[in-house]
Design a protein around this motif. Structure first.
Motif, mmCIF file in Angstrom:
data_model
loop_
_atom_site.group_PDB
_atom_site.id
_atom_site.type_symbol
_atom_site.label_atom_id
_atom_site.label_comp_id
_atom_site.label_asym_id
_atom_site.label_seq_id
_atom_site.Cartn_x
_atom_site.Cartn_y
_atom_site.Cartn_z
ATOM 1 N N ILE A 287 -14.775 19.595 -31.836
ATOM 2 C CA ILE A 287 -15.509 18.503 -32.482
ATOM 3 C C ILE A 287 -15.421 17.281 -31.584
ATOM 4 N N PRO A 288 -16.567 16.739 -31.161
ATOM 5 C CA PRO A 288 -16.514 15.518 -30.334
ATOM 6 C C PRO A 288 -16.239 14.288 -31.221
ATOM 7 N N TYR A 289 -15.284 13.469 -30.799
ATOM 8 C CA TYR A 289 -14.956 12.234 -31.505
ATOM 9 C C TYR A 289 -15.337 11.048 -30.647
#
Length: 87
Positions: free
Chosen positions: A4-6
């Motif tokens: 998941i890109p944050y």
């Protein structure tokens, strides 16, 4: 596994506030009911350690919380709160 890109840092959007020093804004009959009067995530102090901000209050006669948070040159966080009364 899920990746998941944050976002670590969100882009800074400009804070738009009315400028009542302009003649057309002085004569405006549109009420100003903002609850956030000033916001600046990039304010930096001068060499003397002081910063100056100016803003217009809203038409709501109420108490506003001045909430200043920052980080010193040494990397220490600080926080300051005060009540601003608009009568």
């Amino acid at each position: 596994m899920i990746r998941i890109p944050y976002k670590v840092i969100d882009p800074v959007n400009p804070f738009l506030a009315p400028d009542y020093s302009l003649e057309e804004m002085k004569d405006s009959h549109i009420p100003d009911y903002r609850n956030t009067l000033y916001w600046n995530p990039s304010l930096k102090a001068e060499k003397d350690g002081k910063a100056r901000v100016e803003f217009w209050s809203s038409d709501n006669k109420s108490n506003y919380i001045i909430n200043i948070q920052g980080i010193t040159e040494e990397g220490k966080p600080f926080s300051f709160k005060k009540i601003l009364k608009v009568k």
